[in-house]
Structures are given as C-alpha cells and as structure tokens.
Design a protein around this motif. Structure first.
Motif, mmCIF file in Angstrom:
data_model
loop_
_atom_site.group_PDB
_atom_site.id
_atom_site.type_symbol
_atom_site.label_atom_id
_atom_site.label_comp_id
_atom_site.label_asym_id
_atom_site.label_seq_id
_atom_site.Cartn_x
_atom_site.Cartn_y
_atom_site.Cartn_z
ATOM 1 N N GLU A 190 0.829 -1.211 0.000
ATOM 2 C CA GLU A 190 0.000 0.000 0.000
ATOM 3 C C GLU A 190 0.864 1.261 0.000
ATOM 4 O OE1 GLU A 190 -2.459 -3.204 2.055
ATOM 5 O OE2 GLU A 190 -0.356 -2.573 1.960
ATOM 6 N N GLU A 193 2.387 1.791 -3.511
ATOM 7 C CA GLU A 193 1.391 2.260 -4.476
ATOM 8 C C GLU A 193 0.955 3.696 -4.216
ATOM 9 O OE1 GLU A 193 -1.759 -0.578 -4.351
ATOM 10 O OE2 GLU A 193 -0.568 -2.174 -5.286
ATOM 11 N N THR A 194 0.734 4.040 -2.946
ATOM 12 C CA THR A 194 0.272 5.405 -2.657
ATOM 13 C C THR A 194 1.402 6.423 -2.794
ATOM 14 O OG1 THR A 194 0.514 4.938 -0.268
ATOM 15 C CG2 THR A 194 -1.695 4.738 -1.230
ATOM 16 N N ALA A 213 -4.334 11.672 -3.244
ATOM 17 C CA ALA A 213 -3.384 10.565 -3.079
ATOM 18 C C ALA A 213 -2.772 10.583 -1.683
ATOM 19 C CB ALA A 213 -2.290 10.648 -4.138
ATOM 20 N N MET A 216 -5.315 9.290 0.774
ATOM 21 C CA MET A 216 -5.390 7.827 0.676
ATOM 22 C C MET A 216 -4.215 7.176 1.402
ATOM 23 S SD MET A 216 -5.514 5.450 -2.755
ATOM 24 C CE MET A 216 -6.910 6.393 -3.379
ATOM 25 N N HIS A 217 -3.023 7.720 1.203
ATOM 26 C CA HIS A 217 -1.816 7.194 1.854
ATOM 27 C C HIS A 217 -1.957 7.244 3.375
ATOM 28 C CE1 HIS A 217 2.365 6.442 2.754
ATOM 29 N NE2 HIS A 217 2.542 7.651 3.254
ATOM 30 N N TYR A 220 -4.780 4.742 4.734
ATOM 31 C CA TYR A 220 -4.302 3.360 4.829
ATOM 32 C C TYR A 220 -3.472 3.170 6.102
ATOM 33 C CZ TYR A 220 -5.506 1.543 0.144
ATOM 34 O OH TYR A 220 -6.153 1.067 -0.951
#
Length: 239
Positions: A190, A193-194, A213, A216-217, A220
C-alpha cells in the motif's frame, strides 16, 4: 544512578526502547561505553530478552546504539534525533502519540502535497521521483526503509516552496518514524502504491490528485494503526 520501575511485561518493545534510552542518559552510559547484555536488561526492565532485542534494534536504527558482532552493544550517541526537536519520541503511549500525529498529518500533508504540485521546481521534481524509486527499492529488498521514507516526505514539504511548511518538517518526520516503528513494514504494498500515486500527481502538476493521493496514503496507514491497537487490547484481555 538511574532510578527505574520495572515495566509491565505486556508493554511493547517501543516502550522498553524509551526506558532503555532514559537508562542510557540518566545512568549515565557514556558514548563509546557498552550497555549491559540482553539478559541483564531483560532482568532490569522485567521483560523478555526478545523484547529487549527489538528495543535495541530500534535504538540502533535511530543512531543511539551500535551492535558490534562478537563484542556487544555500544552507545554512539546520547542526543535525541535531530528530526524530533519537540521530544515527542519520549512520550510513553506510542499508539496514542501516533494517532494524534495522524490527526495533525491529515490537517497538513494533503494541502502540502497540493502546494508541491503547484510550486515544485524541475530539480525538486527530479529529486522526488528519485527518492520514490529508492524508497520502493528499500522496501522490496527488505532494507531499513525509514530514512528513505522520511526523506521522501521531507522532499514533498520542500517542494511546497513554503517556508512555514519547512519548519513543520520535524513534526512530519517524527510521525513517519513513530508509525514505522509500530507497524514494521505491514503496509509495504500500500505504501509503494500510494507513494507512487502522490509522486505521479505532483509530476503532473495536479494539486487535486496530489491531495487525494496523500489522503489515501495517510488513511491506509491510520487504519492499519487502529487495527494493531485493537489487536493489542484484545491480546491484553486474554492474557
């Protein structure tokens, strides 16, 4: 001489790490001197040798200790890390601290990423892309990724071209370090990807994408931390 109270055996290595750091400072154990062996430290703090081992490993990562194979563990620095001038790393409840740091990060870092997308120089963009690649490689190769992760987030803050934001970098660095020490690579994929999504948006000069983004990072990461805290509390109930 350092006066201590034995630590509850259920406490995590990160808390024993703080006790060990205070022992080094208050005993004191001078730079260049050897600390007691695992057996003695386990007895001193009332925890297992494996817990002491994890605490020593973490302090070695922070540049406080150096483990010399066949010789022992030596003190190489007695100052708090430069990226923690507020002394937040000395607060006892690491989970509470990490969650409070996430509150602050969610207030700041999405907007910092948006500013970075608008303001970064071409040279800064090149550096950011390189740091993203290097940190990803550290993760994949099982290396200590924490310095790379800190450098990555520091670079984003610098890309904002905001002098006040740059003053906040130590808070962000402390948050990254605290989270990494608690989760130990549990969010490798994760994170990769982030991180890449954040960089791509900044490279594309897309402030909305960079902001999303980063949210989202951080989301998570926070969810993983909440899950770990819940598991810890459940384990304490059954022990």
């Amino acid at each position: 001489m350092y006066q201590y109270e034995k630590v509850d055996k259920q406490l995590l290595a990160v808390q024993v790490e703080d006790e060990l750091l205070q022992y080094i400072i208050k005993e004191p154990v001078e730079i260049g001197q050897k600390i007691p062996n695992e057996y003695r430290l386990a007895e001193l703090f009332g925890v297992s040798r494996s817990t002491v081992r994890e605490a020593v490993k973490s302090l070695a990562t922070r540049g406080i200790l150096e483990v010399r194979r066949g010789s022992g563990t030596y003190v190489v620095n007695t100052s708090l890390p430069e990226n923690d001038p507020l002394g937040l790393s000395c607060l006892q409840d690491k989970y509470k601290l990490a969650l409070e740091l996430f509150d602050v990060r969610l207030m700041l870092e999405p907007e910092i990423a948006a500013l970075a997308a608008e303001s970064a120089s071409p040279e800064q963009l090149e550096t950011l892309a390189r740091l993203c690649d290097e940190t990803e490689q550290m993760y994949l190769e099982g290396q200590n990724h924490i310095p790379g992760d800190i450098a990555f987030h520091t670079c984003i803050a610098g890309c904002s071209q905001n002098r006040v934001v740059e003053r906040l970098i130590p808070v962000i660095n402390t948050a990254v370090l605290t989270f990494a020490n608690l989760t130990h690579r549990t969010l490798m994929q994760e994170t990769i990807e982030t991180h890449r999504a954040i960089v791509n948006a900044i490279l594309d000069r897309d402030p909305v994408g960079a902001r999303c983004a980063m949210v989202m990072h951080l989301t998570y990461n926070r969810q993983a931390l909440v899950k770990l805290l819940k598991e810890q509390k459940e384990n304490e109930k059954t022990d």
